[in-house]
Design an enzyme around this catalytic site. Structure first.
Site, mmCIF file in Angstrom:
data_model
loop_
_atom_site.group_PDB
_atom_site.id
_atom_site.type_symbol
_atom_site.label_atom_id
_atom_site.label_comp_id
_atom_site.label_asym_id
_atom_site.label_seq_id
_atom_site.Cartn_x
_atom_site.Cartn_y
_atom_site.Cartn_z
ATOM 1 N N SER A 47 27.960 40.281 34.076
ATOM 2 C CA SER A 47 28.832 41.380 34.476
ATOM 3 C C SER A 47 29.123 42.347 33.347
ATOM 4 O O SER A 47 29.922 43.277 33.520
ATOM 5 C CB SER A 47 30.150 40.794 34.963
ATOM 6 N N THR A 149 34.894 42.129 34.177
ATOM 7 C CA THR A 149 35.011 42.964 32.985
ATOM 8 C C THR A 149 35.513 42.197 31.780
ATOM 9 O O THR A 149 36.442 41.401 31.893
ATOM 10 C CB THR A 149 36.057 44.056 33.292
ATOM 11 N N THR A 167 31.859 46.721 31.307
ATOM 12 C CA THR A 167 31.428 46.002 32.515
ATOM 13 C C THR A 167 30.198 46.651 33.139
ATOM 14 O O THR A 167 29.956 47.848 32.941
ATOM 15 C CB THR A 167 32.558 45.975 33.569
ATOM 16 N N ARG A 177 28.691 54.542 41.404
ATOM 17 C CA ARG A 177 30.025 53.953 41.624
ATOM 18 C C ARG A 177 30.710 53.689 40.273
ATOM 19 O O ARG A 177 30.096 53.185 39.354
ATOM 20 C CB ARG A 177 29.885 52.648 42.397
ATOM 21 N N THR A 200 41.059 43.224 35.071
ATOM 22 C CA THR A 200 39.761 42.790 35.569
ATOM 23 C C THR A 200 39.924 42.363 37.028
ATOM 24 O O THR A 200 40.995 41.888 37.423
ATOM 25 C CB THR A 200 39.186 41.641 34.697
ATOM 26 N N GLY A 201 38.868 42.545 37.800
ATOM 27 C CA GLY A 201 38.964 42.220 39.220
ATOM 28 C C GLY A 201 38.320 43.321 40.031
ATOM 29 O O GLY A 201 37.392 43.987 39.558
HETATM 30 N N1 GLY Z 1 36.835 45.697 37.441
HETATM 31 C C1 GLY Z 1 35.499 46.135 37.304
HETATM 32 C C2 GLY Z 1 35.009 46.931 38.409
HETATM 33 O O1 GLY Z 1 35.537 46.894 39.509
HETATM 34 O O2 GLY Z 1 34.036 47.629 38.215
#
Ligand code: GLY
Length: 319
Positions: A47, A149, A167, A177, A200-201
């Site tokens: 990630s 992340t 990330t 995106r 993060t999430g």
């Molecule tokens: N938290 C990282 C993302 O949604 O890209």
């Protein structure tokens, strides 16, 4: 006094490196960048950076950010391809008076001009994950479980605080995106007069609460970082569920300028790493409780080793 906190066990080696720099009187910016680069360079974390999982066009598009809590300088890149260390590009951008947040081709052109290392970030392993997922014929975008992340907050001996994130975002995301990680206030925030936080999430949900800024704001009102994290996550989780019926994964870390730290999550098993003066880096596991409350326990050595072992396990279809 100095301190450092970072999201996920994957940051352990990077935090240990950054902590050694802080211990010797190093700068919070250098320590944050070094810690994140360590994660970006490790090919088995799916990630972040090299080995990060691709978008639906099988391209690795990376997001990263850096904030200097003394000057409030912010730099970020989003959807950048083919550069080894997006966090370093973000930090370099933070020194620009304008154009300090760049996306896609513009970010790549800047990185090229500044001589940053070019690298094909798509590994054979990431390709194997891609084909495996394609075979599963999922049509709906689902956040990939078990990744996220890397975010760090650093405090150096001069009292400077920084925050940095990096990330590859959601696996199979649409081209272009952008998640919360390069968005100031959502994915990260640092103010040396108060403290710093990173998140993060699920980016799409973290953004709805500007959660990193909210935590710093609550710490400014006098809340301990643990209380600030729990309150911010609890509130956002509740609002999302009330208004939308569900909330994505939300996990945060924070440290104030006294080196006190906190973490909160709405999932079961959010790992994070803390290093502070006089203590070796430790991995903790946070478990969601009622209304944003969390319990944080030190992870066992077995758990720490298993984490890496599972990330390095062979992928079906690789080779
Ligand atoms: N938290 C990282 C993302 O949604 O890209």
């Amino acid at each position: 006094m100095w301190g450092m906190i970072a999201t996920w066990r994957m940051a352990l080696e990077g935090v240990s490196k950054g902590a050694a720099m802080l211990e010797q009187g190093g700068d919070a910016g250098d320590a944050a960048e070094a810690a994140v680069r360590e994660v970006e360079d490790f090919p088995y974390y799916k990630s972040v950076g090299y080995g990060g999982l691709p978008n639906e066009d099988m391209e690795v598009e990376l997001d990263a950010a850096y904030m200097d809590g003394d000057t409030l300088d912010v730099g970020a890149v989003a959807a950048i391809r083919d550069y080894a260390n997006p966090v370093s590009i973000a930090r370099r951008l933070s020194r620009e008076p304008v154009n300090s947040v760049l996306t896609g081709e513009g970010a790549e052109r800047f990185a090229h001009k500044e001589g940053f290392e070019r690298k094909n970030m798509l590994t054979d392993r990431a390709k194997a994950f891609y084909w495996k997922r394609k075979k599963e014929e999922e049509t709906e975008l689902k956040p990939y479980k078990g990744h996220d992340t890397v975010g760090v907050v650093c405090l150096d001996q001069r009292g400077k605080m920084t925050a940095a994130t990096s990330t590859s975002g959601l696996f199979m995301k649409k081209k272009g995106r952008v998640g919360d990680s390069p968005m100031v206030g959502s994915g990260f925030y640092a103010d040396s007069k108060v403290g710093g936080a990173t998140a993060t999430g699920l980016g799409e949900d973290l953004m709805k609460g500007c959660v990193s800024y909210e935590i710093v704001r609550l710490m400014k009102e006098g809340l301990h970082p643990q209380e600030a994290c729990e309150r911010a996550v609890g509130l956002l989780d509740r609002e999302l569920k009330e208004r939308r019926g569900k909330a994505g994964d939300l996990s945060v870390i924070a440290m104030n300028n006294k080196g006190e730290w906190g973490a909160a999550t709405n999932i079961q098993g959010f790992s994070f790493v803390v290093s502070a003066e006089g203590e070796a880096s430790k991995v903790y596991l946070a478990m969601a409780g009622e209304d944003g409350r969390c319990t944080c326990e030190e992870a066992s050595n077995q758990w720490i080793e298993d984490y890496v072992r599972t990330r390095m396990a062979p992928v079906e279809g690789q080779g």
